[in-house]
Design an enzyme around this catalytic site. Structure first.
Site, short mmCIF file in Angstrom:
data_model
loop_
_atom_site.label_atom_id
_atom_site.label_comp_id
_atom_site.label_asym_id
_atom_site.label_seq_id
_atom_site.Cartn_x
_atom_site.Cartn_y
_atom_site.Cartn_z
N LYS A 20 13.16 -0.57 10.63
CA LYS A 20 12.43 -1.20 12.04
C LYS A 20 12.99 -2.47 12.48
O LYS A 20 13.44 -3.32 11.76
CB LYS A 20 10.93 -1.44 11.50
CG LYS A 20 9.93 -1.94 12.39
CD LYS A 20 8.47 -2.06 11.99
CE LYS A 20 7.77 -2.58 12.85
NZ LYS A 20 6.05 -2.75 12.24
N GLU B 92 1.49 5.83 12.94
CA GLU B 92 1.67 4.53 11.68
C GLU B 92 0.15 3.93 12.06
O GLU B 92 -0.13 3.38 13.29
CB GLU B 92 2.77 3.71 12.21
CG GLU B 92 2.55 2.42 11.66
CD GLU B 92 3.56 1.38 11.97
OE1 GLU B 92 3.32 0.35 11.81
OE2 GLU B 92 4.65 1.68 12.83
N THR C 1 2.19 -2.40 8.57
CA THR C 1 1.79 -3.73 8.07
C THR C 1 1.74 -3.91 6.63
O THR C 1 0.77 -4.34 6.22
CB THR C 1 0.65 -4.35 8.87
OG1 THR C 1 0.70 -3.86 10.19
CG2 THR C 1 0.54 -5.80 8.86
N ARG D 21 -4.10 -3.57 9.72
CA ARG D 21 -4.67 -4.96 10.30
C ARG D 21 -5.99 -4.95 10.61
O ARG D 21 -6.72 -5.76 10.91
CB ARG D 21 -3.93 -5.04 11.61
CG ARG D 21 -2.53 -5.04 11.51
CD ARG D 21 -1.90 -5.15 12.98
NE ARG D 21 -0.50 -5.04 12.84
CZ ARG D 21 0.35 -5.30 13.73
NH1 ARG D 21 0.03 -5.56 15.06
NH2 ARG D 21 1.76 -4.95 13.83
#
Length: 213
Positions: free
Chosen positions: A133, A45, A73, A49
């Protein structure tokens, strides 16, 4: 279990740890993805960011055939579309919104959204999502909280992320409602900056051995 959940689980292929990566330099993406894959962690992943995150996804997805590259994100439909266009095979979000659910419904790329409260988990379940998640895991109550959820909400499974480390990953993986964990410890910033891919491969190999009992 929904077809998209099955597709996501097929991509993860029983991998116990999903590396959560913050890549500052797109040039690091290919050797990093290769090192993790060589260590047994093919699914990764790459979080949105940093300014170079999308380019990192593009390079890893385009140049490392053995890697299964996802994007993390993801906060809104624009992020979702950009990540898919860059080559992401799965999408991870820290939370769940109606806009994200709509974007996911219109895409073949599976979404792993975050949820921590019983209400959020039930809302995601109502939307047909049964693999979520759990973020931020440690701050939200950790292993004890997830264990408490396993009885009243038995048909939802989780990937805890946030504060998960080599020290506590086994505790999470021992739970019946945990499929895998997400963690950044397999690719520490100092090793990435130094280009120490052998050390990262070794950490990945150790993490890939944390199979569920």
């Amino acid at each position: 279990m929904t077809s998209k959940t099955e597709r996501l689980l097929s991509l993860l292929d029983g991998q116990p740890v999903i590396p959560v990566l913050k890549i500052d330099r797109a040039a690091d993406a290919v050797p990093l993805a290769r090192a993790l894959a060589k260590g047994g962690l093919r699914a990764i992943e790459i979080t949105l960011r940093t300014p170079e995150a999308l380019e990192a996804i593009r390079r890893a997805a385009g140049e490392v055939e053995e890697a299964i590259v996802g994007a993390g994100t993801i906060l809104d439909p624009r992020h979702f579309e950009e990540a898919v266009a860059a080559g992401s095979k799965f999408i991870v979000s820290p939370g769940v919104t109606q806009n994200l659910l709509s974007a996911a419904a219109a895409s073949e790329v599976p979404l792993l959204p975050g949820a921590i409260t019983p209400g959020e988990i039930m809302a995601a379940r109502d939307a047909g999502l049964d693999f979520l998640k759990f973020f931020p895991a440690e701050q939200a109550g950790g292993v004890a909280f997830l264990k408490a959820l396993s009885s009243p909400i038995q048909d939802v499974k989780f990937c805890p992320t946030g504060g998960v480390s080599a020290k506590n990953a086994k505790d999470y993986l021992s739970l019946p409602n945990v499929i895998c964990v997400g963690g950044s410890w397999v690719a520490p910033d100092d090793l990435v900056k130094a280009g120490n891919w052998d050390a990262i491969e070794a950490l990945a190999r150790e993490a890939s051995g944390l199979r569920k009992a």
